[in-house]
Design an enzyme around this catalytic site. Structure first.
Site, PDB file in Angstrom:
ATOM      1  N   GLY A 167       6.486  -0.445 -11.397  1.00  0.00           N
ATOM      2  CA  GLY A 167       6.386   0.444 -12.477  1.00  0.00           C
ATOM      3  C   GLY A 167       6.023  -0.228 -14.115  1.00  0.00           C
ATOM      4  CG  LEU A 172       0.135   1.574  -3.313  1.00  0.00           C
ATOM      5  CD1 LEU A 172       0.624   0.169  -2.856  1.00  0.00           C
ATOM      6  CD2 LEU A 172      -1.252   1.403  -4.082  1.00  0.00           C
ATOM      7  CG  ASN A 194      -5.659   5.793 -10.015  1.00  0.00           C
ATOM      8  OD1 ASN A 194      -4.502   5.503  -9.783  1.00  0.00           O
ATOM      9  ND2 ASN A 194      -6.571   4.972  -9.501  1.00  0.00           N
ATOM     10  CG  HIS A 230      -8.955   0.552  -9.604  1.00  0.00           C
ATOM     11  ND1 HIS A 230      -8.428   0.544  -8.366  1.00  0.00           N
ATOM     12  CD2 HIS A 230      -9.962  -0.261  -9.603  1.00  0.00           C
ATOM     13  CE1 HIS A 230      -8.911  -0.370  -7.549  1.00  0.00           C
ATOM     14  NE2 HIS A 230     -10.147  -0.840  -8.231  1.00  0.00           N
ATOM     15  CG  ASP A 270     -10.064   3.582  -6.841  1.00  0.00           C
ATOM     16  OD1 ASP A 270     -10.169   2.656  -5.986  1.00  0.00           O
ATOM     17  OD2 ASP A 270      -9.332   4.140  -7.239  1.00  0.00           O
ATOM     18  CG  ASN A 295       0.166   0.254 -15.168  1.00  0.00           C
ATOM     19  OD1 ASN A 295      -0.615  -0.002 -16.163  1.00  0.00           O
ATOM     20  ND2 ASN A 295       0.015  -0.542 -14.158  1.00  0.00           N
TER      21      ASN A 295
END
Ligand code: GRF
Length: 185
Positions: free
Chosen positions: A12, A81, A98, A100, A141, A14
């Site tokens: 976590g 995930l 999201n 990436h 993605d 981010n």
């Protein structure tokens, strides 16, 4: 004031960057919920330490109900995930972001997550990598790119060292920025 839900599966960091950005006033929004598919995800603890409702929800229908009940405007996948169904994607169409840890379209798609991304970057020998914030569509993605930030690969980098640099120099900067852009659009 945009109402944000963050979904995590791991440490976590981010999420922490988003919590800090909200507290500093650099995101015109509020994190109203943190969810995870993993009971032990430290991201849930980070939420609790900051007075944010946090829950391990494995059943996607329950998750949709919870996010709908909380009138969430934006769902942020931050190291999440679990695979989201088309039903979930359609339910929150163009409202799922999201982060990436590469410059999409490089080193992304099925199997490219976490350290695996940085291992592939080092194996290919690219000199520049980075991170991407994008909208989530039914692919992996493949959604519209919102922000990207480059990060230099350095001599002797291990995957762990590179991952940390990409987080510090890119992820933790562009994810809050992308959300604030949406909040102020
Ligand atoms: C990291 O690999 C990050 O690059 C990606 O998800 C993984 C976990 O990040 N976004 P976090 O510390 O749980 O935010």
């Amino acid at each position: 004031m945009v109402r944000i839900a963050v979904l995590v599966s791991g440490g976590g960091t981010n999420l922490q960057a988003l919590i800090d950005a909200v507290n500093e006033g650099s995101i015109n929004g509020e994190i109203v919920f943190v969810g995870s598919n993993r009971m032990k995800a430290y991201g849930l603890e980070r939420a609790r330490l900051n007075g944010i409702e946090a829950m391990c929800i494995k059943d996607e229908a329950l998750l949709i109900d919870k996010l709908t009940e909380l009138k969430v405007d934006l769902v942020v996948l931050a190291g999440y995930l679990a695979i989201l169904s088309e039903n979930f994607i359609n339910h929150f169409e163009n409202r799922i972001m999201n982060i990436h840890p590469s410059l999409i379209p490089s080193f992304c798609g099925k199997g490219f997550y976490g350290l695996k991304v940085h291992e592939a970057v080092l194996a290919r020998g690219v000199k520049v990598t980075g991170a991407t914030v994008h909208y989530v569509d039914e692919g992996t993605d493949t959604g519209t790119i919102i922000l990207q930030k480059p990060v230099m690969v350095e001599e002797g980098d291990t995957a762990e060292v590179l991952q940390r640099r990409v987080m510090e120099q890119a992820e933790w900067i562009i994810l809050p920025k992308a959300i604030d852009m949406l909040a102020n659009n």
